[in-house]
Design an enzyme around this catalytic site. Structure first.
Site, mmCIF file in Angstrom:
data_model
loop_
_atom_site.group_PDB
_atom_site.id
_atom_site.type_symbol
_atom_site.label_atom_id
_atom_site.label_comp_id
_atom_site.label_asym_id
_atom_site.label_seq_id
_atom_site.Cartn_x
_atom_site.Cartn_y
_atom_site.Cartn_z
ATOM 1 C CG HIS A 114 -2.136 -0.848 1.069
ATOM 2 N ND1 HIS A 114 -3.269 -0.689 1.845
ATOM 3 C CD2 HIS A 114 -2.406 -1.857 0.201
ATOM 4 C CE1 HIS A 114 -4.180 -1.576 1.473
ATOM 5 N NE2 HIS A 114 -3.673 -2.300 0.494
ATOM 6 N N PRO A 335 -5.405 -0.413 18.422
ATOM 7 C CG PRO A 335 -7.367 -1.460 17.733
ATOM 8 C CD PRO A 335 -6.671 -0.948 18.951
ATOM 9 C CE LYS A 339 2.677 2.971 13.855
ATOM 10 N NZ LYS A 339 3.463 2.759 12.652
#
Length: 432
Positions: A114, A335, A339
């Site tokens: 991405h 979340p 990480k």
């Protein structure tokens, strides 16, 4: 012969004061102690690792790659470990470790690089072009898939994993140079003696509890909401992740593959899953993700639905005597920003280098400095996750002023290359 150790090759190795020869037991660098009249099964190795999640498995593979003896003990079966549903956005730090190990073929074939991600404010998408801004990408590849690849590679790489230790595992004598781990499997007591023990056993594991409370400190913040998630075999609504801040609350559009999507909304901690049938959840996602995204949402039945609480947590110290902590045993992040796994991977990058330097060069400074070095990066990752969580969620008690500040912040991000760059460099992971 223990069936969980079949296919491990018998070899001989020497490191420091440890000699591990395998005569009757097909486990690399590990053997029962001889001449002891006891029902306890004894093993001896250089590094005993508690926990066969991604952190423990990565560390085991890195140590074995360097020729250092290690064993992993895990409370669950391999099947239960692989059944855990976890996030799957990998920073460059994590993918670099898998590349270094050569356990990357399936990730490269099936993972999705991405170049960016999106923040939504209810009306528009604010794209953070991380590749253009900082020259890096993240890779969408499920944590379960990472774990599976590491487990599958273990036998051929002589990494011994002792499964199904249950809740019996305990860590002993960490203030000495001869710590050990005890546990039971199949009704038999077992023990691993080592030079170092590494706790990769998560928030509820025994390793952290082995450190005397007189020297510890916990920093924590519990968020007053949880994430209600749905996993469905439908194509994702967008080719990149979307974090949305809507007047009704937070939403996240994520994916596991081209045909499997993961969505979340925030809900009060008192909410029940039964109050959210699939259709209601899809309707709420369409509203919160906004008009630019809603038409592209493909609905389908839930494969899995759950509510996860959010918290920020840091435990210090991350090392005491001959015990080291890594991953969720020492820190938890919300979340938001993905990480958790990546922070565990950076711990392992630091710790593996320190242990390899200790065993191969006698470098005690590297081992002594692990905790401080790891914690410096942990705090920065916690800061970013806390910032993004506060930015994208509405806290109970927030009024019009707090909402206006969020809107202003998002508008500033949308029009500031400098702010987008700061977010991008944190999202892809700060340098080690």
């Amino acid at each position: 012969m223990d069936p969980s150790l079949i296919n491990m090759s018998a070899k001989y190795h020497r490191f420091g004061r440890y000699v591990a020869s395998v005569t009757f037991w097909p486990v690399i660098f590990c053997r029962p102690f001889a001449g002891e009249a006891t029902m306890t099964q004894h093993w001896k190795t250089d590094v005993a690792i508690v926990g066969a999640g991604p952190a423990g498995l990565m560390l085991g593979h890195l140590l074995r790659q360097a020729g250092i003896a290690c064993m992993i003990v895990e409370r669950q079966s391999a099947e239960r470990v692989l059944a855990r549903i976890r996030a799957g956005v990998l920073e460059r730090t994590t993918t670099d470790l898998l590349d270094r190990l050569g356990i990357n073929a399936r990730m490269q074939a099936e993972g999705h690089p991405h170049d960016g991600f999106n923040l939504a404010d209810g009306e528009r998408l604010i794209r953070i072009d991380i590749k253009a801004l900082v020259g890096k990408q993240v890779t969408v590849y499920g944590q379960t898939e990472v774990t599976k690849d590491l487990i599958d590679a273990a036998p051929d790489r002589d990494l011994a994993i002792l499964w199904e230790a249950g809740d019996t595992t305990q860590v002993h004598d960490i203030a000495s140079d001869a710590p050990f781990v005890t546990f039971e499997r199949n009704g038999q007591a077992e023990r691993i003696d080592a030079r170092f023990v590494v706790g990769c056993d998560g928030f509820h594991g025994p390793s952290r509890r082995a450190i005397p409370t007189a020297v510890t400190h916990e920093y924590q913040f519990a968020y007053p909401f949880g994430w209600l998630g749905i996993l469905a075999d439908v194509p994702p609504c967008n080719h990149e992740l979307i974090y949305a801040n809507h007047a009704r609350g937070f939403a996240l559009a994520s994916m596991r593959s081209d045909t499997r999507s993961r969505y979340y909304i925030d809900v009060p901690l008192t909410e029940s899953i039964e109050a959210w049938p699939d259709e209601r959840l899809w309707d709420e996602l369409a509203t919160r993700l906004g008009p630019a995204v809603a038409p592209h949402i493909v609905r389908g039945p839930a494969l899995e639905k759950s509510i996860a609480p959010l918290r920020s947590y840091i435990f210090t110290p991350m090392q005491h005597g001959s015990l080291f902590l890594a991953g969720d045993s020492a820190h938890i992040v919300p979340p938001t920003g993905a990480k958790g796994l990546n922070l565990a991977a950076s711990d392992i990058a630091y710790l593996s280098d320190a242990l390899i330097a200790w065993f191969t060069k006698g470098d005690r400074d590297a081992v002594a400095g692990y905790g401080a070095k790891a914690l410096a990066r942990v705090w920065k990752a916690e800061r970013f996750s806390w910032y993004l969580t506060k930015l994208m969620h509405r806290m109970p008690g927030d009024g019009d002023f707090e909402r206006a500040m969020q809107v202003a912040e998002l508008d500033y991000i949308a029009n500031s290359v400098a702010m987008q760059t700061a977010i991008a460099e944190n999202y892809v992971g700060l340098p080690l």
